[in-house]
Design a protein around this motif. Structure first.
Motif, PDB file in Angstrom:
ATOM      1  N   VAL A 287       0.833  -1.201   0.000  1.00  0.00           N
ATOM      2  CA  VAL A 287       0.000   0.000   0.000  1.00  0.00           C
ATOM      3  C   VAL A 287       0.872   1.257   0.000  1.00  0.00           C
ATOM      4  O   VAL A 287       0.641   2.206  -0.763  1.00  0.00           O
ATOM      5  N   GLN A 288       1.912   1.255   0.849  1.00  0.00           N
ATOM      6  CA  GLN A 288       2.766   2.444   0.930  1.00  0.00           C
ATOM      7  C   GLN A 288       3.555   2.657  -0.357  1.00  0.00           C
ATOM      8  O   GLN A 288       3.727   3.801  -0.816  1.00  0.00           O
TER       9      GLN A 288
ATOM     10  N   ARG B  21       2.588   1.815  -3.368  1.00  0.00           N
ATOM     11  CA  ARG B  21       1.632   2.349  -4.345  1.00  0.00           C
ATOM     12  C   ARG B  21       1.364   3.827  -4.083  1.00  0.00           C
ATOM     13  O   ARG B  21       1.284   4.637  -5.013  1.00  0.00           O
ATOM     14  N   GLN B  22       1.221   4.179  -2.821  1.00  0.00           N
ATOM     15  CA  GLN B  22       0.941   5.574  -2.480  1.00  0.00           C
ATOM     16  C   GLN B  22       2.087   6.496  -2.903  1.00  0.00           C
ATOM     17  O   GLN B  22       1.864   7.581  -3.439  1.00  0.00           O
TER      18      GLN B  22
ATOM     19  N   TYR C  59       1.795   9.422  -5.691  1.00  0.00           N
ATOM     20  CA  TYR C  59       2.199  10.779  -5.306  1.00  0.00           C
ATOM     21  C   TYR C  59       3.218  11.334  -6.310  1.00  0.00           C
ATOM     22  O   TYR C  59       3.093  12.472  -6.787  1.00  0.00           O
TER      23      TYR C  59
ATOM     24  N   ARG D  43      -7.324   1.591 -10.131  1.00  0.00           N
ATOM     25  CA  ARG D  43      -7.900   2.314  -9.003  1.00  0.00           C
ATOM     26  C   ARG D  43      -8.510   3.637  -9.457  1.00  0.00           C
ATOM     27  O   ARG D  43      -8.144   4.158 -10.510  1.00  0.00           O
TER      28      ARG D  43
ATOM     29  N   THR E  45      -8.924   7.277  -4.762  1.00  0.00           N
ATOM     30  CA  THR E  45      -7.831   6.528  -4.137  1.00  0.00           C
ATOM     31  C   THR E  45      -6.507   7.246  -4.345  1.00  0.00           C
ATOM     32  O   THR E  45      -5.671   7.332  -3.433  1.00  0.00           O
TER      33      THR E  45
ATOM     34  N   HIS F  78      -6.361  10.317  -2.103  1.00  0.00           N
ATOM     35  CA  HIS F  78      -6.094   9.911  -0.715  1.00  0.00           C
ATOM     36  C   HIS F  78      -4.621   9.558  -0.535  1.00  0.00           C
ATOM     37  O   HIS F  78      -3.991   9.921   0.479  1.00  0.00           O
ATOM     38  N   ALA F  79      -4.055   8.849  -1.525  1.00  0.00           N
ATOM     39  CA  ALA F  79      -2.639   8.462  -1.455  1.00  0.00           C
ATOM     40  C   ALA F  79      -1.744   9.693  -1.415  1.00  0.00           C
ATOM     41  O   ALA F  79      -0.789   9.766  -0.630  1.00  0.00           O
ATOM     42  N   CYS F  80      -2.044  10.687  -2.250  1.00  0.00           N
ATOM     43  CA  CYS F  80      -1.232  11.909  -2.294  1.00  0.00           C
ATOM     44  C   CYS F  80      -1.292  12.656  -0.965  1.00  0.00           C
ATOM     45  O   CYS F  80      -0.265  13.150  -0.469  1.00  0.00           O
TER      46      CYS F  80
ATOM     47  N   THR G 176      -1.932  11.336   1.967  1.00  0.00           N
ATOM     48  CA  THR G 176      -1.236  10.525   2.975  1.00  0.00           C
ATOM     49  C   THR G 176       0.268  10.734   2.897  1.00  0.00           C
ATOM     50  O   THR G 176       0.948  10.918   3.917  1.00  0.00           O
TER      51      THR G 176
END
Length: 471
Positions: free
Chosen positions: A407-408, A410-411, A415, A435, A439, A442-444, A446
């Motif tokens: 998950v991290q 991918r984030q 980003y 995705r 999503t 949200h990733a950006c 985070t």
């Protein structure tokens, strides 16, 4: 005469008008009019602006004259009051505080008055509205490929039925140089050819803003400005992202957009980003941008780049070797504008040096152009570097697994893709295992929070960025 006599007379006139003109024209130009009084054979009506009055004189004075003379006889006369927007707030939109100016008389015969047109040079008069379209930007001159097929298909459909169907508005978006302006103009030209009587107007967002500012600085001009744009049948606004942060301009455009859309008029908008990625634009505008079709114009693939080069060289009367065209298509990959610019530079180099265009000349020229640019960063390249950095297999990276390390990774990838490429959130999400844009957003967010609070994490992201620049 009774107090309601003027209303009765005007209602009878409207029945005649309604039977002759189109329903849309009636709603636009006659429903806003109010009968004020009737003195002898002189009927006084109230109209929203000077521009409104001038448009009636230009297009409907003969019809009004016949209807009024039928009701009041040959001595019938028409006077008007013009309703004016209060100038205390230059951003005020019609429907707010109004006041009346002295009554003036409309002649029932005589020469028409010219329209107050923002595209006429001050001091000159012009009754026809110039579409501002570039005659060179036609469908015939636009090369089709997988990168733009949706936009072309929608454009051809709109050209046959402007303002109808599910393509209103048509929102064309993509990075600079992808052909958005060309395609928007092509649609406008095709509509003018199919429907010569329709009023088509192309205007850049920057010019629209300038006209709006000018309108707010002159008494009573804002209403004329709004009414001018509300009479357009097909309105093309280029680079709407430039409206960002311009509250007054957005407010004015919102009312113009809503009026045209509700009236069944066609809107075509272009932007360098999808609506979801635009910032500092009002939500009510962004939601309306999504009412119709969103068509992304992407970077052309190799086959499309070859077609562009062949078409351009053919137009210039030059037959280039296939190997030269192929070399350019492989090396110049960013956008259509750069592809065409490279070809022009090659032709100029050949002419100035009196050298034959061959692979050696193309290589020497493109090395000077392309190598000066930083290597292109793509979503795929970012994903590969991130996977290599964290030692993750690509299939697991794109999978639905919710393991923390995946998950991290991918984030971070999403980003960096948003910051280092011009791809939309939707495009980034689609290339990251299918995705959605929410999503990605949200990733950006985070990653941004972690960069501010987690030094080891920040070091990792900076190291990945450094590797991307060296790949």
């Amino acid at each position: 005469m009774t107090e309601s006599k003027h209303t009765l007379v005007w209602d009878n006139c409207l029945r005649i008008v309604r039977d002759i003109i189109t329903p849309q024209s009636y709603r636009t130009w006659f429903e806003p009019i109010k009968a004020i009084k009737l003195t002898g054979s002189v009927l006084t009506i109230e109209v929203p602006s000077n521009f409104f009055r001038e448009y009636l004189e230009e297009h409907y004075i003969d019809l009004i004259s016949k209807a009024l003379r039928r009701e009041l006889g040959r001595e019938a006369q028409l006077e008007y009051n013009v309703k004016v927007i209060s100038t205390e707030d230059p951003v005020t939109i019609p429907g707010q505080i109004t006041q009346s100016i002295p009554t003036q008389k409309i002649p029932l015969s005589g020469k028409p008055v010219s329209i107050d047109n923002p595209f006429v040079i001050p001091g000159l008069r012009q009754n026809e509205i110039d579409s501002q379209l570039n005659p060179n930007y036609t469908f015939d001159a636009f090369i089709e490929g997988d990168c733009n097929r949706l936009g072309i298909s929608a454009g051809l459909n709109i050209a046959q039925n402007p303002g109808k169907g599910a393509f209103n508005p048509l929102f064309l978006y993509g990075p600079s140089g992808m052909g958005k302006t060309h395609l928007a103009n092509a649609i406008g030209i095709a509509i003018k050819k199919q429907y010569p009587d329709k009023i088509v107007l192309y205007v850049s967002a920057n010019r629209f803003m300038t006209q709006y500012i000018d309108a707010t600085t002159v008494r009573n001009k804002l209403t004329d400005f709004l009414h001018f744009y509300q009479m357009i049948d097909v309105l093309i606004i280029d680079d709407v992202q430039e409206f960002a942060g311009k509250t007054g301009t957005q407010n004015a455009f919102f009312h113009i957009f809503s009026h045209l859309h509700n009236s069944g008029k066609q809107l075509i908008l272009t932007s360098d980003k999808a609506p979801v990625d635009l910032q500092d634009l009002e939500n009510r505008l962004l939601s309306r941008f999504k009412w119709g079709l969103l068509a992304e114009l992407q970077v052309p693939d190799y086959e499309t780049r070859m077609s562009i080069l062949k078409a351009k060289s053919y137009k210039d009367g030059i037959a280039l070797p296939e190997e030269v065209l192929s070399y350019i298509a492989k090396r110049v990959t960013t956008n259509v504008r750069e592809i065409e610019g490279t070809l022009i530079s090659l032709l100029a180099q050949s002419t100035l040096t009196n050298k034959k265009i061959d692979l050696n000349l193309a290589e020497s020229l493109i090395e000077k152009i392309v190598t000066k640019n930083k290597p292109e960063v793509t979503i795929e390249k970012i994903q590969k570097v991130v996977c290599d950095y964290f030692k993750i297999e690509s299939d697991k990276f794109l999978s639905a697994s919710r393991k923390r390390e995946l998950v991290q990774a991918r984030q971070i990838s999403m980003y960096l893709s948003r910051n280092l490429t011009k791809n939309s959130l939707s495009s980034i999400g689609s290339k990251t295992g299918g995705r959605d844009h929410a999503t990605v957003l949200h990733a950006c967010n985070t990653v941004c929070n972690l960069l501010d609070t987690n030094k080891p994490f920040r070091s990792q992201v900076l190291e990945i960025e450094k590797q991307l620049q060296s790949v």
